[in-house]
Design a protein around this motif. Structure first.
Motif, mmCIF file in Angstrom:
data_model
loop_
_atom_site.group_PDB
_atom_site.id
_atom_site.type_symbol
_atom_site.label_atom_id
_atom_site.label_comp_id
_atom_site.label_asym_id
_atom_site.label_seq_id
_atom_site.Cartn_x
_atom_site.Cartn_y
_atom_site.Cartn_z
ATOM 1 N N LYS A 110 0.616 -1.270 -0.163
ATOM 2 C CA LYS A 110 -0.395 -0.702 -0.132
ATOM 3 C C LYS A 110 0.951 1.343 0.328
ATOM 4 O O LYS A 110 0.516 2.230 -0.949
ATOM 5 C CB LYS A 110 -0.953 0.550 1.231
ATOM 6 C CG LYS A 110 -1.492 1.098 1.555
ATOM 7 C CD LYS A 110 -2.816 0.812 2.433
ATOM 8 C CE LYS A 110 -3.726 2.311 2.270
ATOM 9 N NZ LYS A 110 -4.780 2.130 4.050
ATOM 10 N N GLN A 111 2.055 0.920 1.090
ATOM 11 C CA GLN A 111 2.969 1.797 0.618
ATOM 12 C C GLN A 111 3.565 2.760 -0.382
ATOM 13 O O GLN A 111 3.904 3.697 -0.722
ATOM 14 C CB GLN A 111 4.019 2.410 1.906
ATOM 15 C CG GLN A 111 3.247 2.179 3.277
ATOM 16 C CD GLN A 111 3.422 3.549 3.946
ATOM 17 O OE1 GLN A 111 3.106 4.685 3.532
ATOM 18 N NE2 GLN A 111 1.534 3.665 4.673
ATOM 19 N N LEU A 112 4.119 1.766 -1.281
ATOM 20 C CA LEU A 112 4.968 1.892 -2.306
ATOM 21 C C LEU A 112 3.776 1.919 -3.379
ATOM 22 O O LEU A 112 4.950 2.539 -4.746
ATOM 23 C CB LEU A 112 5.500 0.702 -2.067
ATOM 24 C CG LEU A 112 7.083 0.378 -1.201
ATOM 25 C CD1 LEU A 112 7.554 -0.548 -1.241
ATOM 26 C CD2 LEU A 112 6.748 1.989 -0.788
ATOM 27 N N PHE A 121 4.560 -6.354 -7.604
ATOM 28 C CA PHE A 121 5.641 -6.656 -6.458
ATOM 29 C C PHE A 121 5.195 -8.512 -6.980
ATOM 30 O O PHE A 121 4.779 -9.061 -6.937
ATOM 31 C CB PHE A 121 4.753 -6.957 -5.260
ATOM 32 C CG PHE A 121 4.520 -5.027 -5.380
ATOM 33 C CD1 PHE A 121 4.998 -4.123 -4.541
ATOM 34 C CD2 PHE A 121 3.290 -4.414 -5.746
ATOM 35 C CE1 PHE A 121 5.683 -3.049 -4.458
ATOM 36 C CE2 PHE A 121 2.960 -2.224 -5.622
ATOM 37 C CZ PHE A 121 4.164 -2.068 -4.681
ATOM 38 N N SER A 122 6.912 -9.066 -6.700
ATOM 39 C CA SER A 122 7.295 -10.348 -6.591
ATOM 40 C C SER A 122 7.594 -10.152 -5.179
ATOM 41 O O SER A 122 7.793 -10.065 -5.158
ATOM 42 C CB SER A 122 7.813 -10.583 -7.718
ATOM 43 O OG SER A 122 7.211 -9.678 -9.025
ATOM 44 N N ALA A 123 7.512 -11.627 -5.137
ATOM 45 C CA ALA A 123 7.962 -12.922 -4.299
ATOM 46 C C ALA A 123 8.815 -14.014 -4.863
ATOM 47 O O ALA A 123 8.602 -15.255 -5.566
ATOM 48 C CB ALA A 123 7.470 -13.180 -2.868
ATOM 49 N N ILE A 124 9.556 -14.621 -3.402
ATOM 50 C CA ILE A 124 9.838 -16.140 -4.460
ATOM 51 C C ILE A 124 10.306 -16.377 -2.814
ATOM 52 O O ILE A 124 10.474 -15.971 -2.045
ATOM 53 C CB ILE A 124 11.512 -15.986 -5.045
ATOM 54 C CG1 ILE A 124 12.297 -15.981 -4.388
ATOM 55 C CG2 ILE A 124 11.236 -15.535 -6.641
ATOM 56 C CD1 ILE A 124 13.726 -15.745 -5.001
ATOM 57 N N TYR A 160 7.866 -18.661 -7.810
ATOM 58 C CA TYR A 160 7.707 -16.641 -8.389
ATOM 59 C C TYR A 160 6.689 -17.073 -8.373
ATOM 60 O O TYR A 160 5.718 -16.929 -8.891
ATOM 61 C CB TYR A 160 9.190 -16.533 -9.624
ATOM 62 C CG TYR A 160 8.943 -15.172 -9.600
ATOM 63 C CD1 TYR A 160 9.505 -14.568 -9.576
ATOM 64 C CD2 TYR A 160 7.943 -14.856 -11.079
ATOM 65 C CE1 TYR A 160 9.687 -12.973 -9.836
ATOM 66 C CE2 TYR A 160 7.921 -13.394 -11.002
ATOM 67 C CZ TYR A 160 9.739 -12.606 -10.887
ATOM 68 O OH TYR A 160 9.618 -11.190 -11.357
ATOM 69 N N TYR A 161 6.279 -15.700 -7.803
ATOM 70 C CA TYR A 161 4.368 -15.515 -7.609
ATOM 71 C C TYR A 161 4.614 -14.141 -7.664
ATOM 72 O O TYR A 161 5.928 -13.182 -7.255
ATOM 73 C CB TYR A 161 4.218 -15.169 -6.469
ATOM 74 C CG TYR A 161 3.468 -16.953 -5.964
ATOM 75 C CD1 TYR A 161 2.088 -17.004 -6.162
ATOM 76 C CD2 TYR A 161 4.483 -18.437 -5.775
ATOM 77 C CE1 TYR A 161 1.331 -18.766 -5.703
ATOM 78 C CE2 TYR A 161 4.048 -19.533 -5.669
ATOM 79 C CZ TYR A 161 2.554 -19.117 -5.546
ATOM 80 O OH TYR A 161 2.079 -20.964 -5.274
ATOM 81 N N GLN A 162 3.390 -12.942 -8.294
ATOM 82 C CA GLN A 162 3.579 -11.798 -8.381
ATOM 83 C C GLN A 162 2.045 -11.114 -8.471
ATOM 84 O O GLN A 162 1.336 -11.934 -8.126
ATOM 85 C CB GLN A 162 3.892 -11.595 -9.913
ATOM 86 C CG GLN A 162 4.255 -10.156 -10.319
ATOM 87 C CD GLN A 162 5.017 -10.346 -11.900
ATOM 88 O OE1 GLN A 162 4.777 -10.645 -12.411
ATOM 89 N NE2 GLN A 162 5.919 -10.082 -11.716
ATOM 90 N N VAL A 163 2.225 -9.549 -7.673
ATOM 91 C CA VAL A 163 1.331 -8.876 -7.786
ATOM 92 C C VAL A 163 1.157 -7.958 -8.828
ATOM 93 O O VAL A 163 2.298 -7.209 -8.490
ATOM 94 C CB VAL A 163 0.213 -8.652 -6.861
ATOM 95 C CG1 VAL A 163 1.505 -8.224 -5.743
ATOM 96 C CG2 VAL A 163 -0.944 -8.059 -7.174
ATOM 97 N N SER A 164 0.028 -7.130 -9.773
ATOM 98 C CA SER A 164 -0.210 -6.473 -9.938
ATOM 99 C C SER A 164 -0.062 -5.055 -9.549
ATOM 100 O O SER A 164 -0.491 -5.227 -8.035
ATOM 101 C CB SER A 164 -1.043 -5.875 -11.354
ATOM 102 O OG SER A 164 -0.470 -7.336 -12.468
ATOM 103 N N ASN A 165 0.737 -4.263 -9.737
ATOM 104 C CA ASN A 165 0.198 -2.741 -9.285
ATOM 105 C C ASN A 165 -1.310 -2.184 -9.227
ATOM 106 O O ASN A 165 -1.269 -1.559 -10.647
ATOM 107 C CB ASN A 165 1.690 -1.595 -9.110
ATOM 108 C CG ASN A 165 1.257 -0.554 -8.224
ATOM 109 O OD1 ASN A 165 0.710 -0.481 -6.857
ATOM 110 N ND2 ASN A 165 1.865 0.324 -8.163
#
Length: 169
Positions: A110-112, A121-124, A160-165
């Motif tokens: 939310k901040q970024l 935003f992604s994460a592994i 690898y997972y991801q969500v759009s801004n």
């Protein structure tokens, strides 16, 4: 977090369960914190852009319970993705399963997300790290792929997972 947080970083890394998917469960030494973790953190730390390790404390007691990382994906490669922010987390085992990681990660998103240059935003995570994958799903990320992640410190197979801004002005 910054150089003054070496003791907090050290304390968190002493639990073999916390370190299980990071290095097979070996606690970090103070030397590793000071000569590896802190210099790496300082390399990507940028308070203006929100990059770094975000310390997470409980609201009621202000107790330090862990951190969430935010930095460009593939930062330590020849092709860092400035518009793709990697999120990662590390929390004391006593806090697992209570929603702290997902709540903190969502607040950081939310901040970024007001930065329109950030596309996603992604994460592994290790594909057997079901708790981290659960956090990824809880914060709205979707599976993209499994691949061999290469970092100057390690190499491993990850999901690898991801969500759009989706920030709207």
């Amino acid at each position: 977090m910054n150089n003054d947080d070496a003791d907090k970083l050290f304390q968190l890394d002493q639990d073999p369960a916390v370190m299980a998917f990071i290095n097979g469960g070996k606690p970090s030494s103070r030397d590793q914190i000071n000569t590896v973790l802190i210099p790496r953190m300082n390399a990507y730390r940028n308070a203006v852009k929100g990059w770094g390790l975000w310390q997470v404390n409980t609201i009621d007691t202000n107790e330090y319970i862990g951190w969430v990382l935010a930095r460009p994906m593939h930062f330590f490669s020849d092709t860092p993705e400035i518009d793709n922010i990697e999120l990662g987390w590390r929390f004391f085992q006593s806090t697992w399963g209570k929603g702290y990681a997902s709540e903190a990660a969502l607040n950081i998103i939310k901040q970024l997300s007001t930065n329109k240059e950030i596309k996603c935003f992604s994460a592994i995570a290790d594909e057997t790290n079901l708790a981290s994958i659960g956090v990824m799903k809880k914060i709205g990320m979707s599976y993209i792929k499994t691949y061999r992640h290469i970092d100057p410190l390690f190499e491993c197979d990850v999901v690898y997972y991801q969500v759009s801004n989706n920030y709207k002005t």
